[in-house]
Motif scaffolding. Structure first.
Motif, mmCIF file in Angstrom:
data_model
loop_
_atom_site.group_PDB
_atom_site.id
_atom_site.type_symbol
_atom_site.label_atom_id
_atom_site.label_comp_id
_atom_site.label_asym_id
_atom_site.label_seq_id
_atom_site.Cartn_x
_atom_site.Cartn_y
_atom_site.Cartn_z
ATOM 1 N N VAL A 205 26.807 62.239 70.553
ATOM 2 C CA VAL A 205 27.677 62.155 70.116
ATOM 3 C C VAL A 205 29.751 62.329 71.137
ATOM 4 O O VAL A 205 29.019 63.513 71.645
ATOM 5 N N ALA A 206 30.385 61.865 71.184
ATOM 6 C CA ALA A 206 31.662 61.639 72.029
ATOM 7 C C ALA A 206 32.457 62.248 71.656
ATOM 8 O O ALA A 206 32.935 61.924 70.494
ATOM 9 N N VAL B 292 22.863 68.274 68.563
ATOM 10 C CA VAL B 292 23.251 66.718 68.534
ATOM 11 C C VAL B 292 23.665 66.972 70.275
ATOM 12 O O VAL B 292 24.096 68.169 70.479
ATOM 13 N N LYS B 293 22.865 65.789 70.643
ATOM 14 C CA LYS B 293 23.724 65.684 72.291
ATOM 15 C C LYS B 293 24.951 65.582 72.332
ATOM 16 O O LYS B 293 25.487 64.360 72.003
ATOM 17 N N THR B 294 25.713 66.636 73.288
ATOM 18 C CA THR B 294 26.971 66.242 72.833
ATOM 19 C C THR B 294 28.216 66.129 74.461
ATOM 20 O O THR B 294 27.460 66.989 75.306
ATOM 21 N N GLU C 96 32.545 76.064 79.676
ATOM 22 C CA GLU C 96 31.664 76.521 78.286
ATOM 23 C C GLU C 96 30.794 75.509 77.841
ATOM 24 O O GLU C 96 30.001 75.187 76.988
ATOM 25 N N GLY C 97 30.184 74.704 79.522
ATOM 26 C CA GLY C 97 28.952 74.377 78.704
ATOM 27 C C GLY C 97 28.695 72.456 78.573
ATOM 28 O O GLY C 97 27.545 71.903 79.001
ATOM 29 N N PHE C 98 29.856 72.133 78.694
ATOM 30 C CA PHE C 98 30.011 70.632 78.237
ATOM 31 C C PHE C 98 30.170 69.614 78.906
ATOM 32 O O PHE C 98 31.107 70.223 80.977
ATOM 33 N N GLU C 99 29.238 68.491 80.022
ATOM 34 C CA GLU C 99 29.690 67.739 80.560
ATOM 35 C C GLU C 99 30.880 66.808 79.924
ATOM 36 O O GLU C 99 30.908 67.127 78.559
ATOM 37 N N VAL C 100 32.477 66.748 80.789
ATOM 38 C CA VAL C 100 33.624 66.666 80.480
ATOM 39 C C VAL C 100 33.863 64.885 81.067
ATOM 40 O O VAL C 100 33.731 64.997 82.601
#
Length: 332
Positions: free
Chosen positions: A25-26, A46-48, A64-68
């Motif tokens: 989910v993007a 969920v992979k986000t 906060e640890g997200f791939e952007v």
């Protein structure tokens, strides 16, 4: 007057197991609601990933640890959750989102606004979903963490994969909405509901507070006790909680006879017909797209009205000064 149709409410038991298993989910936009959505989805397993331009929101998402990713790259995900500002979507969607959507994927809107007023046209090869929380970002995050959840409006606008409802329910469950309940609605209904309450109840309540503050201050009542009585004591929050738990009318039983009598006679003295007529005019302006046209013009012109509103929010005012003094007295 048409009769209201029956309402469908989805709860946690309605979500198919593993509805988003294997999907990425993007979340497009890492603002107030986008951040909450991304954190809740990730915490639900969920992979986000996050789609955002390079700004302070992207910096925070990475911290906060997200791939952007850029919007166009993120929009190639299995499920795309569009949480950009309403007025930004009409420009960003055809340029950066629609070209990247893969056949069989899903685009979920966090508000029905863009769909309701024909401001975007999703490709006819993707599922089109509505998953619209009925609570602002920070509060929705707090309710997710506490296990309470929050209400949402959900719907399937187009099912091209045969999995649209499954995806919609999976997304709502992972956000935390199905812990409270999700009401099935069309995008046009959700947008109308949202704008109508914002533009009727909200302004009326705000105007009443400002007018009562000025009249009370002119009469010699201390500004600090006026803001205390109206909202800073927390009593108003208990009133709305009473509406929710006991019902709008039955909650009045929690107040004494003086309050009930005074409220009753002053309500009867209001010009209810004029208010109702005004509310109908507001609703018509929303439904016919006139408000959406005004708001898009506001964005094109550089947000002059919003600039005035922000100046009021952050500028000096007697109400703000009274609030600050009361907080200081409470800490003393």
């Amino acid at each position: 007057m048409s009769d209201a149709r029956s309402v469908t409410v989805y709860r946690a038991a309605d979500a198919p197991p593993g509805a988003l298993a294997g999907d990425t989910v993007a979340v497009l936009g890492y603002g107030n609601l986008g951040r909450t959505a991304a954190l809740n989805l990730r915490d639900s397993g969920v992979k986000t990933v996050v789609g955002n331009r390079e700004d302070e929101y992207a910096v925070r998402a990475r911290a906060e640890g997200f791939e952007v990713l850029p919007l166009r790259a993120a929009a190639a995900a299995d499920v795309v959750f569009l949480l950009l500002p309403d007025e930004v979507i009409p420009e960003a969607f055809p340029a950066d989102v629609a070209p990247a959507l893969r056949p069989g994927s899903a685009i979920a809107f966090g508000s029905g606004y863009s769909l309701a007023f024909g401001l975007v046209s999703p490709p006819d090869t993707v599922d089109v979903l509505l998953v619209a929380p009925r609570m602002a970002g920070a509060a929705a995050r707090a309710r997710y963490l506490s296990g309470e959840g929050f209400w949402a409006c959900v719907g399937v606008e187009a099912d091209r994969s045969g999995r649209a409802r499954r995806r919609m329910l999976g997304l709502a469950e992972a956000l935390g909405a199905l812990r409270a309940g999700a009401v099935e609605m069309r995008a046009a209904e959700e947008a109308t509901l949202d704008l109508f309450v914002e533009q009727t109840v909200g302004p009326l309540l705000g105007a009443a507070i400002m007018a009562a503050f000025e009249v009370g201050r002119e009469a010699g009542l201390p500004p600090e006790v006026l803001v205390l009585e109206m909202y800073m004591s927390g009593e108003m929050e208990t009133v709305f909680r009473g509406f929710r738990e006991s019902g709008f009318f039955r909650a009045s039983e929690e107040h004494g006879p003086t309050a009930v009598f005074g409220g009753m006679i002053r309500t009867l003295e209001l010009d209810g017909e004029a208010m109702t007529a005004r509310f109908r005019a507001v609703l018509e302006e929303i439904r016919n797209g006139a408000f959406a046209g005004r708001f898009q013009a506001e964005a094109r012109e550089g947000y002059p009205m919003l600039g005035m509103a922000r100046a009021m929010m952050h500028g000096p005012s007697a109400i703000t000064e009274a609030e600050d003094r009361l907080r200081g007295l409470a800490r003393a």
